[in-house]
Design a protein around this motif. Sequence first.
Motif, PDB file in Angstrom:
ATOM      1  N   ALA A 156      -0.266  10.888  -6.938  1.00 60.87           N
ATOM      2  CA  ALA A 156       0.076  11.754  -8.086  1.00 60.87           C
ATOM      3  C   ALA A 156      -1.045  11.703  -9.224  1.00 60.87           C
ATOM      4  O   ALA A 156      -1.425  12.633  -9.947  1.00 60.87           O
ATOM      5  N   GLU A 157      -1.518  10.508  -9.515  1.00 62.11           N
ATOM      6  CA  GLU A 157      -2.771  10.164 -10.641  1.00 62.11           C
ATOM      7  C   GLU A 157      -3.815  10.990 -10.176  1.00 62.11           C
ATOM      8  O   GLU A 157      -4.450  11.799 -10.909  1.00 62.11           O
ATOM      9  N   ALA A 158      -4.240  10.971  -8.874  1.00 62.95           N
ATOM     10  CA  ALA A 158      -5.261  11.688  -8.328  1.00 62.95           C
ATOM     11  C   ALA A 158      -5.208  13.151  -8.706  1.00 62.95           C
ATOM     12  O   ALA A 158      -6.271  14.044  -8.854  1.00 62.95           O
ATOM     13  N   GLY A 159      -3.930  13.624  -8.416  1.00 66.05           N
ATOM     14  CA  GLY A 159      -3.690  15.080  -8.633  1.00 66.05           C
ATOM     15  C   GLY A 159      -3.796  15.705 -10.015  1.00 66.05           C
ATOM     16  O   GLY A 159      -4.135  16.665 -10.444  1.00 66.05           O
ATOM     17  N   ARG A 160      -3.368  14.590 -10.912  1.00 64.27           N
ATOM     18  CA  ARG A 160      -3.440  14.880 -12.307  1.00 64.27           C
ATOM     19  C   ARG A 160      -4.813  14.930 -12.950  1.00 64.27           C
ATOM     20  O   ARG A 160      -5.316  15.415 -14.099  1.00 64.27           O
ATOM     21  N   ALA A 161      -5.812  14.067 -12.210  1.00 63.95           N
ATOM     22  CA  ALA A 161      -7.181  14.085 -12.822  1.00 63.95           C
ATOM     23  C   ALA A 161      -8.042  15.269 -12.919  1.00 63.95           C
ATOM     24  O   ALA A 161      -7.656  16.160 -12.057  1.00 63.95           O
TER      25      ALA A 161
ATOM     26  N   MET B 209       0.905  -1.408   0.054  1.00 63.76           N
ATOM     27  CA  MET B 209      -0.063  -0.082   0.002  1.00 63.76           C
ATOM     28  C   MET B 209       0.689   1.301   0.015  1.00 63.76           C
ATOM     29  O   MET B 209       0.648   2.184  -0.655  1.00 63.76           O
ATOM     30  N   THR B 210       2.019   1.114   0.900  1.00 65.91           N
ATOM     31  CA  THR B 210       2.916   2.380   0.948  1.00 65.91           C
ATOM     32  C   THR B 210       3.578   2.704  -0.402  1.00 65.91           C
ATOM     33  O   THR B 210       3.671   3.844  -0.777  1.00 65.91           O
ATOM     34  N   LYS B 211       3.844   1.557  -1.223  1.00 67.88           N
ATOM     35  CA  LYS B 211       4.443   1.845  -2.429  1.00 67.88           C
ATOM     36  C   LYS B 211       3.694   2.211  -3.399  1.00 67.88           C
ATOM     37  O   LYS B 211       4.169   3.115  -4.262  1.00 67.88           O
ATOM     38  N   VAL B 212       2.204   1.772  -3.684  1.00 67.67           N
ATOM     39  CA  VAL B 212       1.490   2.342  -4.709  1.00 67.67           C
ATOM     40  C   VAL B 212       1.159   3.836  -4.109  1.00 67.67           C
ATOM     41  O   VAL B 212       0.304   4.493  -5.230  1.00 67.67           O
TER      42      VAL B 212
END
Length: 300
Positions: free
Chosen positions: A295-300, A286-289
């Motif tokens: 980052a993906e959520a921020g780009r959405a 979980m920590t790794k992903v």
Amino acid sequence: MDKRLRFMADLIEPLRVAPGSSVRLSRDHDPGDTGKLVRAQADDLLAESVELLSEYQDRLAAQDRFGVLLVLQGLDASGKDGTIKHVMSGVNPQAVTVHAFKQPSTEELNHDFLWRCQRALPGRGEIGIFNRSHYEEVLAVRVHPDLLAAEHLPEPKRKQDVWARRYREINDWERYLAANGIHVVKIMLNMSKEEQARRFLKRIDHPEKNWKFSPSDVRERGYWDDYQQAFDAMLTKTSTSWAPWHVVPADHKWFGRLATAAVLVTALQAINPEYPPADPTEREEMTKVKADLVAEAGRA
């Protein structure tokens, strides 16, 4: 303790049948009693109960260690269906099963009297509801002895005290369930004969309720006193420390639903299920992903 839980515990304490006590419904339990509550309080209190029930059910499913069996008994029109509908309105239906036990089928009559109920038990993490139950075997069958003949019991067994034996067998079975993580919650919805008559009249007078009415329901009223005696014996003989009965006044539907919710929530609170901790390996993953997901959520 959460003040909501304290309120529920106080509400249901007078309704609990103390193990070993002798019960007479006409003497000990007023079907019209609502304690100190009034109708105006009921909706908010029931909503709080349903919210707590939903929280506990989520934890119960996640922990996957215990199951809960809610047994509802009561005469026709005592409110079993409506109680299930309102009390369970906020729970996840994927983790709830409801079984309505009607007249036994030919297959069921060819097995022992607990067989069909054993097959319908909830699994771990689930809440199972019996709308009528194995207790019909010491209620309807006791009131109508001809039903016992249809069960094909060996002749020597029929000549013994069938009811004393069945009380013992039910208690032993429920003790077995409790020892294996199935918490048994038993509620008898206690309705007066006068209130039953009023509810039957509504079913006759309102076309949308006609489907709920059967002439056989009225015929059963002729056995009212016999049923009361059968309930008295059932409550006296089968309220145990591992599966006590609660007699819920049912003349006022709002109170019956609220008290039933309180009994169920209090039972879940006693189990106190907890969310299981994540496996250390999974936690590391979980920590790794997480960084990538952020980052993906921020780009959405």
